[in-house]
Design an enzyme around this catalytic site. Structure first.
Site: not given
Ligand SMILES: *Cc1c(COP(=O)(O)O)cnc(C)c1O
Length: 425
Positions: A142, A265, A237
């Site tokens: 994702y 994050k 990522d």
């Protein structure tokens, strides 16, 4: 005080599904979602005045737990000076210095407002730099809700049964080649077929939006070699794993250097942030130096920078990773030994402060393996833990996070609750 049920009823009238991010709706585990009215350390307090030990940690950012006093003070200090200037501010330079110092492959970096923006722009940049169109991604990885990456995606997209989102033109999807993670043959085939059309390979080096998967020996090195040979940009990522598995992310842990890295994050310290960075030669293709356009009204926002800087400095200045690894191993040991004694097939991959309980006979190495883990058992486990004060991510496809604010007592208590929940299955 309004309780969770009232809030959810009101929310459903006005917000699609009652939530601003789909997994919050608890669709896959069933039952009603709860609202949180405050959070401190490792504890959430719900709108129903229930206290929960939190292993979601706001889906990763809260590596120092909630309402950390040092991060809060950094935000307050920044707040006194204004919330946004529309021009560069000193925090942006300090943030860039910290990221370049901590993440091995990053020579230059640009701040954005979310992980989605980071991966979206990294892809655009790779295409602009190579003047090629195709990209490779991996089933179950994702990368935020970017059109060309919402194909066989993990996280909420998979949880809710639409890993291939509606609304993405066939012609976009055709430029994305989807491969199985950990399948070196498939990778070799794709490069021999499309090598000189492939702008970038993007992956979560430890896929963690389908639970938590590790690469087979040599897999990432092989990928690095293929990208180098074909002059394809390798994008890690690390929105989730950056500053989480070690200070320098997976790339530092495994010693593989990507060309570009997407971050998010933890670098926001709980405020909305993303970033991407990498080789100077590639990064300098961005506007205003180069032809690849990217911008953001609130990019480099002083409050978000101040929170992120405080968060990263805390990681550098304490022995956070040693303690987090110890707690991660304690949870893994407790779950594995209890499941074994109870005769329940369970795998618990763990690295540092991340772990994932998979109800499965065999180790999980790909999306197909993750999908075939037992959903009913996971859902029962989830609800029993929740009833007893431990909040795990509400989907079998999500990783759990431990924070530096989890005291030994909270970990011991959570282990008791989780092992009892296992025995009750
Ligand atoms: C969370 C996540 C994203 C998306 O970040 P947002 O800030 O939610 O847009 C991208 N990639 C990975 C690996 C993630 O875990």
């Amino acid at each position: 005080m309004t309780n969770s049920q009232d809030l959810f009823e009101r929310a459903k009238q006005l917000i699609p599904g009652g939530v601003n991010s789909p997994v919050r709706a608890f669709r896959s585990v069933g039952g009603a979602p709860f609202f949180v009215k405050r959070a401190d350390g490792a504890t959430l307090t719900t709108a129903d005045d229930k206290e929960l030990i939190d292993f979601v940690c706001t889906w990763g950012p809260a590596i120092h737990g909630h309402n950390n006093p040092i991060i809060k003070e950094a935000i307050s200090k920044a707040l006194e000076k204004g919330t946004s200037f529309g021009t560069s501010n000193p925090y942006e330079v300090e943030m860039a210095e910290l990221i370049v110092k901590m993440v091995p492959s990053v020579e230059k970096v640009r701040m954005v407002n979310s992980g989605t923006e980071a991966t979206m722009t990294a892809i655009r940049l790779a295409r602009g730099y190579t003047k090629r169109n195709k990209i490779i991604k991996f089933a179950g990885c994702y990368h935020g809700h970017v059109d060309s990456l919402l194909i066989k995606a993990g996280s909420g997209a998979l949880t809710l049964g639409n890993p291939d989102s509606a609304g993405i033109p066939e012609s976009f999807a055709q430029e994305t080649i989807v491969l199985a993670y950990n399948d070196s043959e498939a990778l070799k085939d794709a490069f021999s077929k499309f090598g000189h059309d492939i702008a970038a390979v993007i992956l979560e080096p430890f896929p963690a939006n389908i639970g938590l998967i590790f690469p087979k020996d040599g897999y990432l090195q092989n990928l690095r070699d293929l990208c180098t040979q074909n002059e394809t940009v390798l994008i890690f990522d690390e929105v989730m794993t950056g500053f989480r598995v070690t200070a320098g992310g997976v790339q530092e842990k495994v010693g593989i250097t990507p060309d570009l890295t997407a971050l998010g994050k933890i670098i926001g310290g709980g405020l909305p942030v993303g970033a991407f960075g990498g080789k100077t030669e590639i990064m300098d293709c961005l506007a205003p130096l180069g032809p690849v356009y990217q911008a953001g009204t609130l990019s480099g926002n002083p409050l978000a920078m101040a929170a992120g800087i405080a968060s990263l400095k805390l990681l550098l200045e304490t022995d956070a990773y040693t303690r987090l690894e110890k707690m991660g191993q304690q949870v893994q040991d407790a779950l594995v030994s209890t499941a074994k004694a109870a005769g329940i097939p369970l795998q618990v991959p763990q690295v540092a402060s991340m772990f994932c309980p998979y109800f499965s006979e065999k180790p999980v190495e790909s999306l197909d393996d993750a999908v075939s883990t037992n959903t009913d058992r996971f859902n029962k486990f989830f609800h029993t833990c929740l009833e007893n004060g431990v909040y795990l991510p509400p989907s079998k496809y999500e990783a759990n996070f431990i924070s530096t604010a989890h005291e030994q007592g909270a970990i011991d208590q959570a282990c008791d609750v989780m092992t009892a929940a296992l025995k009750a299955i």
